[in-house]
Design a protein around this motif. Structure first.
Motif, PDB file in Angstrom:
ATOM      1  N   UNK A 486      -8.484 -36.744   3.723  1.00  0.00           N
ATOM      2  CA  UNK A 486      -9.300 -36.313   4.849  1.00  0.00           C
ATOM      3  C   UNK A 486      -9.634 -37.434   5.805  1.00  0.00           C
ATOM      4  N   UNK A 487      -9.843 -37.077   7.067  1.00  0.00           N
ATOM      5  CA  UNK A 487     -10.263 -38.001   8.116  1.00  0.00           C
ATOM      6  C   UNK A 487     -11.432 -37.389   8.860  1.00  0.00           C
ATOM      7  N   UNK A 488     -12.297 -38.233   9.413  1.00  0.00           N
ATOM      8  CA  UNK A 488     -13.427 -37.751  10.199  1.00  0.00           C
ATOM      9  C   UNK A 488     -13.754 -38.754  11.290  1.00  0.00           C
ATOM     10  N   UNK A 489     -14.204 -38.236  12.427  1.00  0.00           N
ATOM     11  CA  UNK A 489     -14.660 -39.058  13.551  1.00  0.00           C
ATOM     12  C   UNK A 489     -15.990 -38.488  14.013  1.00  0.00           C
ATOM     13  N   UNK A 490     -17.023 -39.318  14.042  1.00  0.00           N
ATOM     14  CA  UNK A 490     -18.375 -38.899  14.421  1.00  0.00           C
ATOM     15  C   UNK A 490     -18.818 -39.657  15.666  1.00  0.00           C
ATOM     16  N   UNK A 491     -19.325 -38.929  16.651  1.00  0.00           N
ATOM     17  CA  UNK A 491     -19.873 -39.526  17.860  1.00  0.00           C
ATOM     18  C   UNK A 491     -21.368 -39.262  17.892  1.00  0.00           C
ATOM     19  N   UNK A 492     -22.149 -40.326  17.918  1.00  0.00           N
ATOM     20  CA  UNK A 492     -23.602 -40.252  17.963  1.00  0.00           C
ATOM     21  C   UNK A 492     -24.088 -41.114  19.112  1.00  0.00           C
ATOM     22  N   UNK A 493     -24.517 -40.466  20.195  1.00  0.00           N
ATOM     23  CA  UNK A 493     -24.919 -41.231  21.377  1.00  0.00           C
ATOM     24  C   UNK A 493     -23.704 -41.915  21.984  1.00  0.00           C
ATOM     25  N   UNK A 494     -23.764 -43.249  22.077  1.00  0.00           N
ATOM     26  CA  UNK A 494     -22.642 -44.009  22.627  1.00  0.00           C
ATOM     27  C   UNK A 494     -21.857 -44.713  21.542  1.00  0.00           C
ATOM     28  N   UNK A 495     -22.044 -44.358  20.281  1.00  0.00           N
ATOM     29  CA  UNK A 495     -21.342 -44.993  19.181  1.00  0.00           C
ATOM     30  C   UNK A 495     -20.388 -43.994  18.526  1.00  0.00           C
ATOM     31  N   UNK A 496     -19.320 -44.531  17.962  1.00  0.00           N
ATOM     32  CA  UNK A 496     -18.308 -43.726  17.286  1.00  0.00           C
ATOM     33  C   UNK A 496     -18.068 -44.324  15.908  1.00  0.00           C
ATOM     34  N   UNK A 497     -18.073 -43.480  14.900  1.00  0.00           N
ATOM     35  CA  UNK A 497     -17.801 -43.893  13.522  1.00  0.00           C
ATOM     36  C   UNK A 497     -16.612 -43.096  13.011  1.00  0.00           C
ATOM     37  N   UNK A 498     -15.654 -43.786  12.379  1.00  0.00           N
ATOM     38  CA  UNK A 498     -14.453 -43.149  11.848  1.00  0.00           C
ATOM     39  C   UNK A 498     -14.345 -43.451  10.364  1.00  0.00           C
ATOM     40  N   UNK A 499     -13.885 -42.459   9.611  1.00  0.00           N
ATOM     41  CA  UNK A 499     -13.781 -42.636   8.171  1.00  0.00           C
ATOM     42  C   UNK A 499     -12.613 -41.862   7.592  1.00  0.00           C
ATOM     43  N   UNK A 500     -12.281 -42.186   6.349  1.00  0.00           N
ATOM     44  CA  UNK A 500     -11.220 -41.507   5.627  1.00  0.00           C
ATOM     45  C   UNK A 500     -11.604 -41.394   4.157  1.00  0.00           C
ATOM     46  N   UNK A 501     -11.007 -40.402   3.481  1.00  0.00           N
ATOM     47  CA  UNK A 501     -11.286 -40.216   2.068  1.00  0.00           C
ATOM     48  C   UNK A 501     -10.038 -39.726   1.366  1.00  0.00           C
ATOM     49  N   UNK A 502     -10.016 -39.903   0.043  1.00  0.00           N
ATOM     50  CA  UNK A 502      -8.952 -39.424  -0.814  1.00  0.00           C
ATOM     51  C   UNK A 502      -9.594 -38.805  -2.044  1.00  0.00           C
ATOM     52  N   UNK A 503      -9.208 -37.589  -2.358  1.00  0.00           N
ATOM     53  CA  UNK A 503      -9.833 -36.845  -3.457  1.00  0.00           C
ATOM     54  C   UNK A 503      -8.757 -36.257  -4.351  1.00  0.00           C
ATOM     55  N   UNK A 504      -9.032 -36.243  -5.656  1.00  0.00           N
ATOM     56  CA  UNK A 504      -8.096 -35.695  -6.621  1.00  0.00           C
ATOM     57  C   UNK A 504      -8.850 -34.794  -7.592  1.00  0.00           C
TER      58      UNK A 504
END
Length: 629
Positions: A486-504
């Motif tokens: 999975x991938x995710x991108x979060x925008x909060x105000x003027x900041x951007x946070x990106x993340x990734x995960x792996x699940x089994x």
């Protein structure tokens, strides 16, 4: 930079700080006509002071104040100030919020961050304290505390932040003010005000620079007039990313656990258990007949009844699994033949029926229509649009009249006959704030065992609205193993946070389920890492018996701070009562234990709630007795 009403002594304070006439003062007209910069040296330290025209407190004069603030904002773009000094008079006896429009004009122009590095300066500090309620003058300390509290409270209300506590400095510029041997002006409390004001200013600047280096403050210190730079809550976003989500399925596939396969369904059908239809006849006994049985007969009767109920539930469960498998085969065959035939088969099986407006059950209406019972005002209809909209009832909310403080909406629909889409959200509103939560997700099956889902989440965080775009892809590696990326991108105000995960996910037999995941998220140069491990042991007759136990561990690392936690949850049926026990503990020694029992027959269990009430009453009585002793 100096801000404040006209005539409070801003220009006179500048002259007192530099011990020379830097700007003209006048008791009858405005001393400062425009924004100007004054520089000088005090005790070997170079100071740059921005003097601004005086503001007017009346509501009708706010247009005049807005023009002044606009000119100040243009002036400080080249070189923003480190500290803001807000001036007012100590001898002003106003106890209302008459200066609130003026302070809100300042806040609207520069933002709430203007007050983060601000110092309140009260001039005319040698004024005599007023008389108290008993006709005797109050003490000087009480006089200063009362006036400081009023100004600080007004600033907090204008900034919308109850945590603000601006420091207060006293100033006296009159030539008749008492001085010490060094010629420095001394206040009635014996304090020399000039070193005190300079020390507060220097300390505020040093703390602001330290916060900038250590990244302790959300806004950029020394730049309180720009847009506040939000530091994204990485641990919260990472926990949301690692959360295991169920796969969105088509309506005919929404029965059973998502980790079950067709082979599992066949195993369920091949179980050599006693068939419910082959059992001998059984007659339920009435309460009077049960009362005539002895203890052993009653036990045998209830055991037989419980076994028959389980067998009947298993029969229904197997029939549902068989119907789902057969429907799946028919749908696959129909889709290969003709899409129209698929829709016809789907409709014939009853999985999709025409939507008809249906009125929800009537609410329990009171005998009268007075304001104390406003239930008659709330009626709603389930229409053919398939949007499920319901009011949110909060009995302990701010609206004590009706208790409704929001609405909830849900809808699920199919796009292109094979892409399920789900939308759910809730909006709540109280007297000050509104909270919005919205989750939307769509799922697409590429091939057998390969599914991709994408979603958009909206959530209120403080005064901002966060937008999260996430996507997941599921692979069926083996019969009982699934991998999720999975991938995710979060925008909060003027900041951007990106993340990734792996699940089994691994199914060991029919009872043990193992879920492992790990991931990382980054934003504004910060990185947070985390992972979870969860083991679930289900009963042999699950989901008929609903008995299962879950053991989980979680690890998160952010800024070198390692957080480790463990939790245990178990649910089981004890007689006719469903018991749920939870316990959690982290590496900081904090934990919680909770036990929940729910039953529709053992109403006497509600008496357990009386225990804390009695304990609280006895505790208060003992506390009162000890105080009286």
């Amino acid at each position: 930079m100096l801000l404040g009403k006209t005539g409070v002594g801003k220009s006179a304070t500048i002259n007192s700080i530099f011990d020379e006439v830097k700007t003209s003062t006048n008791a009858f007209t405005f001393a400062t006509k425009k924004v100007q910069e004054i520089t000088g040296t005090v005790h070997g330290i170079k100071l740059r002071v921005i003097d601004t025209p005086g503001l007017l407190p009346s509501v009708a004069d706010q247009r005049h104040n807005e023009k002044i603030m606009a000119s100040v904002k243009r002036f400080i773009r080249r070189s923003p100030p480190d500290i803001v000094l807000y001036f007012d008079r100590l001898d002003m006896q106003s106890r209302d919020f008459g200066d609130l429009p003026l302070l809100r004009t300042i806040t609207d122009t520069f933002g709430a961050a203007v007050w983060f590095n601000a110092i309140v300066v009260l001039t005319h500090a040698s004024s005599a304290p007023p008389d108290g309620p008993n006709g005797v003058p109050i003490s000087y300390e009480m006089f200063v505390a009362q006036r400081s509290h009023i100004v600080q409270q007004t600033i907090r209300q204008a900034a919308g932040d109850t945590r603000l506590m601006n420091p207060v400095s006293l100033v006296e510029n009159h030539s008749a003010c008492r001085t010490n041997r060094a010629g420095e002006r001394v206040l009635p409390n014996g304090q020399v005000w000039k070193p005190q004001l300079l020390l507060l200013s220097f300390a505020s600047k040093i703390l602001a620079e330290a916060n900038l280096l250590l990244k302790l403050q959300e806004n950029t210190p020394g730049r309180p007039f720009g847009t506040r730079s939000r530091v994204p809550p990485l641990p919260f976003l990472l926990s949301s990313l690692l959360q295991s989500r169920a796969q969105l399925k088509m309506p005919e596939e929404q029965i059973g656990d998502e980790d079950e396969s067709d082979e599992d369904v066949e195993d369920e059908e091949s179980d050599d258990e006693a068939d419910y239809d082959e059992l001998p006849p059984f007659r339920r006994l009435s309460k009077e007949e049960i009362g005539e049985l002895d203890k052993e007969q009653r036990r045998l009767y209830f055991e037989e009844l419980e076994d028959r109920e389980k067998l009947f539930q298993k029969k229904q469960w197997k029939e549902e699994l068989r119907r789902r498998k057969e429907l799946k085969k028919r749908m696959a065959a129909a889709q290969r033949a003709d899409l129209a035939s698929a829709e016809e088969v789907y409709d014939e099986d009853g999985a999709k029926s025409a939507a008809v407006p249906v009125a929800l059950p009537d609410m329990a209406l009171p005998p009268t229509f007075d304001s104390d019972n406003p239930s008659h005002r709330y009626r709603y209809l389930e229409t053919a649009s398939q949007w499920l909209v319901r009011p949110v009832l909060e009995t302990h909310g701010w609206d004590h009249d009706s208790g409704y403080d929001g609405l909830n909406l849900e809808k699920m629909f199919i796009v292109g006959s094979k892409v399920p889409v789900s939308i759910s959200g809730q909006v709540t509103k109280d007297k000050k704030e509104a909270n919005i939560t919205l989750e939307s997700v769509a799922s697409l099956t590429h091939a057998e065992g390969k599914v991709t889902s994408a979603g958009l989440d909206l959530q209120t965080m403080g005064k901002d609205l966060s937008y999260t775009l996430r996507t997941e892809t599921r692979f069926s590696n083996f019969k009982r193993n699934k991998t999720i990326a999975g991938l995710s991108v979060t925008m909060l105000g003027d900041t951007i946070a990106a993340g990734m995960k792996l699940e089994d996910r691994i199914l060991l037999g029919k009872r043990l389920k193992l879920v492992m995941n790990g991931g990382a998220i980054t934003g504004r140069g910060d990185v947070a890492y985390g992972g979870t491990l969860e083991m679930t042991l289900r009963d042999r007759d699950y989901p008929i018996s609903r008995t299962l136990s879950t053991l989980g561990f979680s690890v998160m690392d952010w800024h070198g701070d390692l957080a480790i936690g463990g939790n245990l949850q178990s649910q089981f049926v004890l007689g006719k009562t469903m018991m749920v026990a939870r316990a959690n503990l982290n590496n900081r020694g904090a934990g919680q234990i909770s036990v929940k029992a729910s039953s529709s027959e053992q109403l006497q269990m509600a008496l357990i709630g009386v225990i804390p009430i009695i304990r609280a009453l006895l505790g208060n009585r003992l506390f009162s007795s000890s105080n009286s002793t």
